[in-house]
Write an enzyme that holds these catalytic residues in place. Structure first.
Site, PDB file in Angstrom:
ATOM      1  N   ASP A  62      43.269  15.035  29.835  1.00 38.96           N
ATOM      2  CA  ASP A  62      41.989  14.330  29.710  1.00 38.96           C
ATOM      3  C   ASP A  62      42.209  12.814  29.758  1.00 38.96           C
ATOM      4  O   ASP A  62      41.254  12.040  29.767  1.00 38.96           O
ATOM      5  CB  ASP A  62      41.211  14.774  28.463  1.00 38.96           C
ATOM      6  CG  ASP A  62      41.941  14.486  27.163  1.00 38.96           C
ATOM      7  OD1 ASP A  62      43.077  13.989  27.205  1.00 38.96           O
ATOM      8  OD2 ASP A  62      41.353  14.751  26.088  1.00 38.96           O
ATOM      9  N   SER A  63      43.495  12.397  29.844  1.00 37.10           N
ATOM     10  CA  SER A  63      43.796  10.989  30.110  1.00 37.10           C
ATOM     11  C   SER A  63      43.148  10.543  31.415  1.00 37.10           C
ATOM     12  O   SER A  63      43.033   9.345  31.669  1.00 37.10           O
ATOM     13  CB  SER A  63      45.314  10.775  30.176  1.00 37.10           C
ATOM     14  OG  SER A  63      45.913  11.706  31.055  1.00 37.10           O
ATOM     15  N   ASP A 101      43.971  20.387  30.243  1.00 32.36           N
ATOM     16  CA  ASP A 101      43.591  19.944  28.899  1.00 32.36           C
ATOM     17  C   ASP A 101      42.200  20.443  28.529  1.00 32.36           C
ATOM     18  O   ASP A 101      41.285  20.437  29.366  1.00 32.36           O
ATOM     19  CB  ASP A 101      43.534  18.409  28.893  1.00 32.36           C
ATOM     20  CG  ASP A 101      44.428  17.800  27.836  1.00 32.36           C
ATOM     21  OD1 ASP A 101      44.908  18.529  26.953  1.00 32.36           O
ATOM     22  OD2 ASP A 101      44.638  16.577  27.906  1.00 32.36           O
ATOM     23  N   LYS A 131      45.832  23.273  27.156  1.00 36.36           N
ATOM     24  CA  LYS A 131      46.402  22.500  26.041  1.00 36.36           C
ATOM     25  C   LYS A 131      45.247  22.014  25.173  1.00 36.36           C
ATOM     26  O   LYS A 131      44.184  21.654  25.701  1.00 36.36           O
ATOM     27  CB  LYS A 131      47.196  21.299  26.575  1.00 36.36           C
ATOM     28  CG  LYS A 131      47.716  20.370  25.473  1.00 36.36           C
ATOM     29  CD  LYS A 131      48.654  19.317  26.003  1.00 36.36           C
ATOM     30  CE  LYS A 131      47.977  18.073  26.524  1.00 36.36           C
ATOM     31  NZ  LYS A 131      47.085  17.386  25.574  1.00 36.36           N
ATOM     32  N   GLU A 133      44.325  19.663  21.388  1.00 34.82           N
ATOM     33  CA  GLU A 133      44.816  18.764  20.339  1.00 34.82           C
ATOM     34  C   GLU A 133      44.477  19.296  18.955  1.00 34.82           C
ATOM     35  O   GLU A 133      43.379  19.811  18.742  1.00 34.82           O
ATOM     36  CB  GLU A 133      44.170  17.370  20.501  1.00 34.82           C
ATOM     37  CG  GLU A 133      44.576  16.666  21.771  1.00 34.82           C
ATOM     38  CD  GLU A 133      43.983  15.253  21.873  1.00 34.82           C
ATOM     39  OE1 GLU A 133      43.443  14.734  20.873  1.00 34.82           O
ATOM     40  OE2 GLU A 133      44.066  14.681  22.973  1.00 34.82           O
ATOM     41  N   GLU A 200      53.045  13.677  20.294  1.00 33.86           N
ATOM     42  CA  GLU A 200      52.734  12.348  20.843  1.00 33.86           C
ATOM     43  C   GLU A 200      52.805  11.281  19.747  1.00 33.86           C
ATOM     44  O   GLU A 200      52.278  11.475  18.639  1.00 33.86           O
ATOM     45  CB  GLU A 200      51.329  12.354  21.470  1.00 33.86           C
ATOM     46  CG  GLU A 200      50.929  10.983  22.011  1.00 33.86           C
ATOM     47  CD  GLU A 200      49.713  10.992  22.918  1.00 33.86           C
ATOM     48  OE1 GLU A 200      49.147  12.072  23.190  1.00 33.86           O
ATOM     49  OE2 GLU A 200      49.326   9.887  23.352  1.00 33.86           O
TER      50      GLU A 200
HETATM   51  O1  KIV Z   1      45.815  13.711  28.426  1.00 33.10           O
HETATM   52  C1  KIV Z   1      47.035  13.564  28.607  1.00 33.10           C
HETATM   53  O2  KIV Z   1      47.505  13.044  29.628  1.00 33.10           O
HETATM   54  C2  KIV Z   1      47.933  14.048  27.565  1.00 33.10           C
HETATM   55  C3  KIV Z   1      49.379  13.698  27.663  1.00 33.10           C
HETATM   56  C4  KIV Z   1      49.550  12.273  27.319  1.00 33.10           C
HETATM   57  C5  KIV Z   1      50.217  14.572  26.842  1.00 33.10           C
HETATM   58  O3  KIV Z   1      47.504  14.696  26.658  1.00 33.10           O
END
Ligand code: KIV
Length: 292
Positions: A62-63, A101, A131, A133, A200
């Site tokens: 989600d970056s 994500d 993934k 959080e 992280e």
């Molecule tokens: O969103 C992302 O790119 C991430 C990585 C930094 C692990 O969660």
């Protein structure tokens, strides 16, 4: 042999197959090594390139809200946006394992909602794992997703989706009680069925303790060398996102500078009438040029 294999690419012998990196293989890296090399990607072309470069795992993070959309944080990213980018990246991958994500508010409301959204990412985003959080508080939701056969990668430490609660993008686990909580979180995620855990923004020694405390591989970002793997955002390690230079990012190229220089060269040539020439034109013998 069973398992996903993808056909030969350009320049390879016909019939050559590449074996996909699988969840069991990633789990096995904890004991057998080598360390897992994970990167992010957000589109087809980057997927092709990082796959050819040998990345084991590609994350559609989600970056993308920050590096692709230009947002100040990841909170507004939607599940449909992750699906769109994940589908594009999936078309570029032959060997790498693809993780998508789960964005903010796509897994917190209830275990059923988390499962519904994880299923959407698998079906519409063509990913092979999701993934999310959080620590012990999200473990029941992880367990529900895993029970449906969807592999889940955990993510603890600095949680970008909790940026406001944390008071900024700050290193986590500096105090002993925080470090102990992170270890408990990692164990809760392992017990819930996570096959790997991203750590992280955590001091290296704390990441080392977490890595020792769980049987699944840890993948660090800003968490030192003792993790079982590393992950970096592609725009960071390629030197394309030049606004921030966090300490944990190593730039393996300066593509941002290369893009600016190449664009300047192109602009200059267009303005001077030096591009295109015959070499870049179709069947033109002589061209009356407009040099402005
Ligand atoms: O969103 C992302 O790119 C991430 C990585 C930094 C692990 O969660």
């Amino acid at each position: 042999m069973y398992g996903r294999e993808t056909p030969a690419g350009a320049g390879e012998a016909p019939g050559a197959f590449v074996r996909k990196v699988t969840v069991p293989e990633i789990r096995g890296r904890k004991a057998a090594g080598p360390p897992i090399a994970m990167v992010t990607a957000y589109d087809f072309t980057m997927g092709l390139l990082v796959d050819e470069g040998g990345a084991d795992v590609v994350l559609v993070g989600d970056s993308l809200g920050m590096v692709v959309q230009g947002l100040p944080n990841t909170l507004p990213v939607t599940i449909d946006e992750i699906c769109y980018h994940s589908r594009a990246v999936a078309r570029g991958l032959r060997r790498a394992h693809l993780v998508a994500d789960m964005p903010f508010m796509s897994f917190q409301l209830s275990a059923e909602d988390a499962l519904r959204n994880a299923g959407k990412l698998m079906k519409e985003g063509a990913c092979e794992a999701v993934k999310l959080e959080g620590g012990a508080e999200v473990a029941p939701h992880v367990a529900r997703i895993v029970s449906a056969g969807i592999p889940v990668m955990g993510h603890i430490g600095l949680l970008p989706q909790s940026v406001h609660a944390m008071g900024g993008f700050k290193v986590q686990g500096k105090q002993e009680d925080e470090a102990d909580r992170l270890i408990r979180d990692a164990r809760a995620l392992e017990d819930a069925g996570c096959y790997s855990i991203v750590i992280e923004g955590v001091p290296a020694d704390v990441a080392g303790r977490i890595t020792e405390a769980v049987a699944v591989p840890t993948i660090g970002i800003g968490a030192g060398p003792q993790c079982d793997g590393q992950v970096l955002v592609c725009y960071d390690f390629l030197g394309m996102f030049r606004g921030l230079r966090p300490k944990f990012v190593k730039r393996y190229a300066e593509l941002g500078d290369a893009v600016v220089e190449a664009t300047r060269a192109y602009v200059d040539e267009v303005r001077a009438g030096a591009f295109p020439t015959e070499a870049h034109s179709f069947g033109i013998k002589a061209v009356a040029r407009k040099t402005a």
